[in-house]
Design a protein around this motif. Structure first.
Motif, PDB file in Angstrom:
ATOM      1  N   ARG A 198     -14.266  -2.956  10.975  1.00 18.81           N
ATOM      2  CA  ARG A 198     -15.146  -4.030  10.529  1.00 18.81           C
ATOM      3  C   ARG A 198     -14.432  -4.817   9.443  1.00 18.81           C
ATOM      4  NH1 ARG A 198     -19.073  -2.427   7.633  1.00 18.81           N
ATOM      5  NH2 ARG A 198     -18.402  -0.274   7.371  1.00 18.81           N
ATOM      6  N   PRO A 199     -14.528  -6.138   9.443  1.00 14.66           N
ATOM      7  CA  PRO A 199     -13.825  -6.937   8.427  1.00 14.66           C
ATOM      8  C   PRO A 199     -14.156  -6.530   7.001  1.00 14.66           C
ATOM      9  CG  PRO A 199     -14.599  -8.367  10.189  1.00 14.66           C
ATOM     10  CD  PRO A 199     -15.187  -7.010  10.462  1.00 14.66           C
ATOM     11  N   ALA A 200     -15.387  -6.108   6.758  1.00  9.06           N
ATOM     12  CA  ALA A 200     -15.786  -5.764   5.392  1.00  9.06           C
ATOM     13  C   ALA A 200     -14.980  -4.599   4.826  1.00  9.06           C
ATOM     14  CB  ALA A 200     -17.276  -5.435   5.352  1.00  9.06           C
ATOM     15  N   GLN A 201     -14.417  -3.760   5.711  1.00 13.53           N
ATOM     16  CA  GLN A 201     -13.636  -2.623   5.238  1.00 13.53           C
ATOM     17  C   GLN A 201     -12.373  -3.068   4.508  1.00 13.53           C
ATOM     18  OE1 GLN A 201     -14.035  -0.642   9.371  1.00 13.53           O
ATOM     19  NE2 GLN A 201     -13.562   1.047   8.001  1.00 13.53           N
ATOM     20  N   LEU A 202     -11.868  -4.257   4.821  1.00 13.97           N
ATOM     21  CA  LEU A 202     -10.637  -4.738   4.204  1.00 13.97           C
ATOM     22  C   LEU A 202     -10.873  -6.045   3.444  1.00 13.97           C
ATOM     23  CD1 LEU A 202      -7.892  -3.924   6.882  1.00 13.97           C
ATOM     24  CD2 LEU A 202      -8.567  -2.621   4.863  1.00 13.97           C
ATOM     25  N   THR A 203     -12.041  -6.170   2.855  1.00  8.53           N
ATOM     26  CA  THR A 203     -12.335  -7.297   1.977  1.00  8.53           C
ATOM     27  C   THR A 203     -12.453  -6.756   0.564  1.00  8.53           C
ATOM     28  OG1 THR A 203     -13.533  -8.465   3.726  1.00  8.53           O
ATOM     29  CG2 THR A 203     -13.930  -9.174   1.464  1.00  8.53           C
ATOM     30  N   PHE A 204     -11.576  -7.210  -0.318  1.00 12.67           N
ATOM     31  CA  PHE A 204     -11.526  -6.667  -1.675  1.00 12.67           C
ATOM     32  C   PHE A 204     -11.643  -7.791  -2.698  1.00 12.67           C
ATOM     33  CE2 PHE A 204      -8.847  -3.871   0.978  1.00 12.67           C
ATOM     34  CZ  PHE A 204      -9.597  -2.706   0.890  1.00 12.67           C
ATOM     35  N   THR A 205     -12.578  -7.639  -3.611  1.00  9.37           N
ATOM     36  CA  THR A 205     -12.733  -8.591  -4.710  1.00  9.37           C
ATOM     37  C   THR A 205     -11.900  -8.125  -5.901  1.00  9.37           C
ATOM     38  OG1 THR A 205     -14.631  -7.435  -5.635  1.00  9.37           O
ATOM     39  CG2 THR A 205     -15.075  -9.139  -3.964  1.00  9.37           C
ATOM     40  N   ALA A 206     -11.892  -8.941  -6.966  1.00  9.97           N
ATOM     41  CA  ALA A 206     -11.139  -8.586  -8.172  1.00  9.97           C
ATOM     42  C   ALA A 206     -11.585  -7.231  -8.713  1.00  9.97           C
ATOM     43  CB  ALA A 206     -11.326  -9.682  -9.223  1.00  9.97           C
ATOM     44  N   ASP A 207     -12.897  -7.000  -8.761  1.00 13.45           N
ATOM     45  CA  ASP A 207     -13.381  -5.721  -9.270  1.00 13.45           C
ATOM     46  C   ASP A 207     -12.922  -4.570  -8.391  1.00 13.45           C
ATOM     47  OD1 ASP A 207     -14.643  -6.935 -11.383  1.00 13.45           O
ATOM     48  OD2 ASP A 207     -16.622  -6.968 -10.449  1.00 13.45           O
ATOM     49  N   HIS A 230     -13.758   8.991 -10.403  1.00 14.25           N
ATOM     50  CA  HIS A 230     -13.659   9.791  -9.172  1.00 14.25           C
ATOM     51  C   HIS A 230     -14.596   9.241  -8.097  1.00 14.25           C
ATOM     52  CE1 HIS A 230     -13.984  13.180  -6.417  1.00 14.25           C
ATOM     53  NE2 HIS A 230     -15.272  13.214  -6.660  1.00 14.25           N
ATOM     54  N   VAL A 231     -15.780   8.813  -8.494  1.00 14.11           N
ATOM     55  CA  VAL A 231     -16.755   8.257  -7.542  1.00 14.11           C
ATOM     56  C   VAL A 231     -16.179   7.015  -6.865  1.00 14.11           C
ATOM     57  CG1 VAL A 231     -18.981   7.082  -7.397  1.00 14.11           C
ATOM     58  CG2 VAL A 231     -18.789   9.216  -8.647  1.00 14.11           C
ATOM     59  N   VAL A 232     -15.545   6.141  -7.655  1.00 15.19           N
ATOM     60  CA  VAL A 232     -14.929   4.943  -7.097  1.00 15.19           C
ATOM     61  C   VAL A 232     -13.858   5.321  -6.092  1.00 15.19           C
ATOM     62  CG1 VAL A 232     -13.499   2.938  -7.630  1.00 15.19           C
ATOM     63  CG2 VAL A 232     -15.428   3.497  -9.092  1.00 15.19           C
ATOM     64  N   ALA A 233     -12.980   6.274  -6.477  1.00 11.19           N
ATOM     65  CA  ALA A 233     -11.860   6.658  -5.614  1.00 11.19           C
ATOM     66  C   ALA A 233     -12.331   7.275  -4.306  1.00 11.19           C
ATOM     67  CB  ALA A 233     -10.949   7.637  -6.350  1.00 11.19           C
ATOM     68  N   SER A 234     -13.456   8.001  -4.337  1.00  8.72           N
ATOM     69  CA  SER A 234     -13.931   8.686  -3.135  1.00  8.72           C
ATOM     70  C   SER A 234     -14.842   7.815  -2.280  1.00  8.72           C
ATOM     71  CB  SER A 234     -14.664   9.980  -3.522  1.00  8.72           C
ATOM     72  OG  SER A 234     -15.732   9.712  -4.409  1.00  8.72           O
ATOM     73  N   VAL A 250      -9.038 -10.970  -3.185  1.00  8.60           N
ATOM     74  CA  VAL A 250      -7.662 -10.745  -3.632  1.00  8.60           C
ATOM     75  C   VAL A 250      -6.792 -10.385  -2.445  1.00  8.60           C
ATOM     76  CG1 VAL A 250      -6.201  -9.252  -5.066  1.00  8.60           C
ATOM     77  CG2 VAL A 250      -8.435  -9.993  -5.910  1.00  8.60           C
ATOM     78  N   SER A 251      -5.533 -10.816  -2.483  1.00  6.47           N
ATOM     79  CA  SER A 251      -4.536 -10.357  -1.517  1.00  6.47           C
ATOM     80  C   SER A 251      -4.131  -8.949  -1.924  1.00  6.47           C
ATOM     81  CB  SER A 251      -3.327 -11.292  -1.514  1.00  6.47           C
ATOM     82  OG  SER A 251      -2.354 -10.838  -0.602  1.00  6.47           O
ATOM     83  N   ALA A 252      -4.731  -7.955  -1.291  1.00  4.33           N
ATOM     84  CA  ALA A 252      -4.654  -6.570  -1.768  1.00  4.33           C
ATOM     85  C   ALA A 252      -3.763  -5.707  -0.885  1.00  4.33           C
ATOM     86  CB  ALA A 252      -6.058  -5.961  -1.805  1.00  4.33           C
ATOM     87  N   PRO A 253      -2.765  -5.033  -1.468  1.00 10.08           N
ATOM     88  CA  PRO A 253      -1.999  -4.046  -0.699  1.00 10.08           C
ATOM     89  C   PRO A 253      -2.913  -2.955  -0.161  1.00 10.08           C
ATOM     90  CG  PRO A 253      -0.827  -4.619  -2.707  1.00 10.08           C
ATOM     91  CD  PRO A 253      -2.200  -5.245  -2.807  1.00 10.08           C
ATOM     92  N   VAL A 282     -10.217  -4.387  -6.592  1.00 13.31           N
ATOM     93  CA  VAL A 282      -8.782  -4.158  -6.734  1.00 13.31           C
ATOM     94  C   VAL A 282      -8.466  -3.464  -8.052  1.00 13.31           C
ATOM     95  CG1 VAL A 282      -6.555  -5.327  -7.001  1.00 13.31           C
ATOM     96  CG2 VAL A 282      -8.093  -5.962  -5.148  1.00 13.31           C
ATOM     97  N   LEU A 283      -9.176  -3.802  -9.119  1.00 19.94           N
ATOM     98  CA  LEU A 283      -8.949  -3.102 -10.378  1.00 19.94           C
ATOM     99  C   LEU A 283      -9.276  -1.621 -10.243  1.00 19.94           C
ATOM    100  CD1 LEU A 283     -10.328  -5.726 -12.931  1.00 19.94           C
ATOM    101  CD2 LEU A 283      -7.929  -5.131 -12.493  1.00 19.94           C
ATOM    102  N   GLY A 284     -10.313  -1.308  -9.507  1.00 24.18           N
ATOM    103  CA  GLY A 284     -10.623   0.098  -9.246  1.00 24.18           C
ATOM    104  C   GLY A 284      -9.562   0.765  -8.391  1.00 24.18           C
ATOM    105  N   ARG A 285      -9.035   0.029  -7.407  1.00 28.22           N
ATOM    106  CA  ARG A 285      -8.015   0.595  -6.519  1.00 28.22           C
ATOM    107  C   ARG A 285      -6.726   0.896  -7.278  1.00 28.22           C
ATOM    108  NH1 ARG A 285      -8.392   0.108  -0.974  1.00 28.22           N
ATOM    109  NH2 ARG A 285      -6.203  -0.481  -0.709  1.00 28.22           N
ATOM    110  N   VAL A 286      -6.264  -0.024  -8.108  1.00 28.66           N
ATOM    111  CA  VAL A 286      -4.992   0.225  -8.801  1.00 28.66           C
ATOM    112  C   VAL A 286      -5.142   1.345  -9.822  1.00 28.66           C
ATOM    113  CG1 VAL A 286      -4.089  -2.086  -8.398  1.00 28.66           C
ATOM    114  CG2 VAL A 286      -5.369  -1.635 -10.492  1.00 28.66           C
ATOM    115  N   ASP A 287      -6.354   1.489 -10.391  1.00 29.66           N
ATOM    116  CA  ASP A 287      -6.570   2.596 -11.321  1.00 29.66           C
ATOM    117  C   ASP A 287      -6.408   3.937 -10.637  1.00 29.66           C
ATOM    118  OD1 ASP A 287      -7.008   0.988 -13.489  1.00 29.66           O
ATOM    119  OD2 ASP A 287      -9.191   1.082 -13.411  1.00 29.66           O
TER     120      ASP A 287
END
Length: 667
Positions: A632-641, A192-196, A618-621, A643-648
């Motif tokens: 800010r660019p950092a808002q849409l920069t996603f690493t592998a870790d 939940h912490v990750v999602a929020s 990662v090329s992240a949806p 993205v795994l949290g996002r898809v979960d």
């Protein structure tokens, strides 16, 4: 210590209480009925002291008076206290448009406040709403509460009426017992912490007293990202487009054993243009002749360096701290910490292990020289799993782990699409090469398709079709970091089908960023939806982004023609912001809308593919709300870790691509 203008009578504020601090938990979140959990906040720690007359003072963790800067928070609780003095411990934060605490936005607000204070002294400053999130009550009335148990202090805090929750509220708390009653665990709470979008959790012992100025085992912090305070010891001037501003900062910290100031490396990303200018002005005022470290930094690091007195404290996010060299790697600037002192900044401790939810059997990979694993219905031998493939230390084993875990979301977007690999056998920074033909030694079970290079050509290419987990793991084991696919599929007989996807690749030219791409994407969204299409967005994993639509057409040339027409239309409307020309000279200060990737001979990076960049991005949806909220660019920069949290939590944001397929509009 902060001082008030009037220290007599009802205007006298209670004395400042030096804040109690949390210790790192070493990667193990404490469990049991004696523990409670609060969000780890990403702001400025502050003590709010309120006098009987309602006068309020905000003091930072190192005694700096914050009251003038956050004056709208100082008196918000006075009307509900009925003349009682009070002392609250908490954090000053800013929320972004996505409803998440945003430390970068708080830092930007501070920069604007300082500029405002110089140019318009005495005028009220009303820019970016701030909020005080309280998590402890240290005094109420004449009663000092620091020796009372946490549970009692927390109960008294929650009983205080909050007259304006937009400016002051209480941090949410979860007890282990409450979680257990709901058949949930602290690991579920972490999800939940990750999602929020919070930074992590702080576990607090429910019987603990408040120990001013101490780091106590009763408060244990469990961050989900690695951050550390650093001392700014110098900078390198910017070059090229950032000439005249600060380019990168040179960082230090104190050795916890000797107290020596040691060099930690540098940070050159995460700054806004305005922040680069502000920092250079402040640093030039602190200039000194030589470096301040106990040991001279390496020559290659100190070239072009301008050294400063080690007085400013900042915060960086980092991926790895190399113990041997003593360097921070994969750093990004988070901002100055005016609330912290240089003497408190120590060299980071051992790398924290981020707990994850249980991995699927396919991703439980040992980092030995060679290992045999079961990937779906295939058995594969993997090698060199501890070999770093990214400059920040991300290994081949971690690449395989990522692709194994993201496979349920990635494979549908590769199905029946011939894959072009970009391989990095010696890692990012070494030799890289495109590979279309399936290499020798590929397993016999690998699905392939043989296609002519071009219409009427006798030459053919045998492409891989990654249609199962084993095929994806096989590709990752070859260090095929990037997976690129066309906008069309093949049928069961190996014949090309007509295009079923339309793509717009938004490429930011020099002087622009993904933030500018987002503004162009919003305009394209309006045009495309007006034509009956349903565009979905993803980052490129590099600097830009792509919009994709599911389409139906029998004309393989039609998608390029349609995309080119829209690109030229937007370029004609705002030629200073958009170009549809492939000439690089036309891209300076503009976003290039690359319509040519709809050509049947071209490919685009697949959703969820890694990229061969400095970090494992990662090329992240992404959701359209995220596009609109990006500043800010950092808002849409996603690493592998990430993205795994996002898809979960979010699932596949590209899952609707095929379900929303419609006829390509006619020109």
């Amino acid at each position: 210590m902060a001082r008030t203008a009037d220290d007599s009578g009802r205007s006298r504020v209670p004395p400042w209480v030096e804040p109690m601090l949390a210790k790192p938990d070493g990667g193990r979140l404490r469990e049991g009925p004696e523990w409670a959990y609060e969000y780890k906040l990403d702001g400025y720690r502050a003590c709010l002291r309120i006098a009987p007359a309602g006068t309020g003072v905000l003091t930072s963790r190192n005694g700096i008076d914050f009251t003038a800067e956050f004056v709208e928070l100082a008196g918000v609780l006075a009307e509900t206290l009925d003349g009682r003095p009070a002392v609250l411990d908490g954090e000053i934060v800013v929320y972004n448009e996505a409803g998440q605490i945003d430390f970068g936005a708080l830092q930007e607000r501070r920069g604007r406040y300082q500029t405002h204070n110089v140019s318009r002294p005495g005028e009220p400053f009303e820019d970016v709403p701030v909020r005080f999130l309280a998590f402890d009550l240290l005094q109420l009335g004449s009663r000092k509460l620091s020796r009372e148990p946490y549970e009692e202090r927390r109960e008294r805090l929650t009983q205080l009426p909050m007259p304006d929750p937009y400016r002051l509220s209480v941090v949410r708390r979860f007890t282990f017992t409450e979680l257990d009653a709901d058949r949930r665990t602290p690991e579920h709470l972490l999800e939940h912490v990750v999602a929020s979008g919070h930074e992590g959790l702080v576990a607090k012992h429910r019987t603990s007293v408040y120990s001013p100025g101490r780091r106590s085992d009763a408060w244990l912090k469990h961050p989900l990202t690695q951050t550390t305070e650093v001392i700014v010891c110098g900078y390198r001037p910017g070059q090229g487009r950032i000439a005249g501003r600060m380019g990168s900062l040179l960082l230090g910290a104190h050795d916890p054993g000797t107290g020596d100031l040691v060099y930690l490396g540098d940070v050159g990303t995460g700054f806004s243009e305005a922040e680069r200018s502000r920092l250079r002005t402040r640093l030039d005022a602190l200039a000194r002749r030589g470096h301040p470290f106990a040991v001279t930094p390496p020559r290659e690091d100190s070239a072009r360096a301008r050294w400063v007195e080690p007085e400013l404290v900042g915060e960086v996010e980092f991926r790895q701290f190399t113990r041997g060299a003593g360097r921070l790697r994969h750093t990004a600037w988070r901002g100055l910490r005016e609330d912290k002192k240089p003497s408190d900044v120590l060299v980071p401790g051992p790398r924290r292990v981020v707990p994850k939810t249980e991995d699927p059997p396919s991703s439980r990979i040992s980092l030995g020289t060679k290992v045999t694993v079961q990937a779906g219905k295939r058995q594969l031998t993997l090698s060199n799993l501890n070999k770093p493939l990214y400059p920040d230390g991300f290994t081949k084993g971690e690449v395989i782990n990522y692709y194994s875990r993201v496979a349920p979301f990635l494979l549908p977007h590769l199905a029946a699409r011939p894959v072009t690999f970009i391989r990095f056998p010696d890692g990012v920074g070494g030799e890289q090469f495109f590979e279309k033909n399936v290499p020798r030694g590929a397993p016999a079970w690998l699905s392939t398709v043989r296609l002519s290079r071009s219409r009427g050509s006798d030459e053919a290419i045998t492409y891989a079709l990654l249609d199962e987990l084993g095929a994806l793991v096989w590709a990752a084991n070859m260090a095929a970091l990037e997976l690129h696919v066309p906008q069309w599929t093949v049928d069961g007989g190996g014949a090309r089908r007509p295009p079923d996807r339309l793509v717009f690749d938004l490429d930011p030219g020099p002087g622009t960023s993904i933030v500018d791409c987002c503004r162009i994407a919003e305009r394209l969204y309006d045009v495309l939806t007006g034509d009956g299409l349903e565009p979905l967005a993803k980052t490129s994993g590099s600097k830009g982004m792509q919009l994709c639509c599911g389409i139906t057409t029998e004309d393989s040339a039609a998608p390029s023609a349609y995309a080119k027409k829209l690109a030229q239309r937007l370029a004609g409307e705002t030629p200073d912001k958009v170009t549809a020309s492939m000439a690089k000279a036309q891209r300076i200060g503009r976003v290039f809308i690359d319509w040519s990737q709809n050509n049947p001979a071209k490919t685009t990076v697949a959703p969820y593919s890694l990229r061969g960049r400095e970090h494992p991005t990662v090329s992240a949806p992404i959701a359209w709300d995220e596009v609109r909220a990006c500043h800010r660019p950092a808002q849409l920069t996603f690493t592998a870790d990430d993205v795994l949290g996002r898809v979960d939590t979010l699932g596949d944001l590209f899952s609707a691509l095929d379900a929303t397929r419609v006829d390509l509009p006619r020109l």
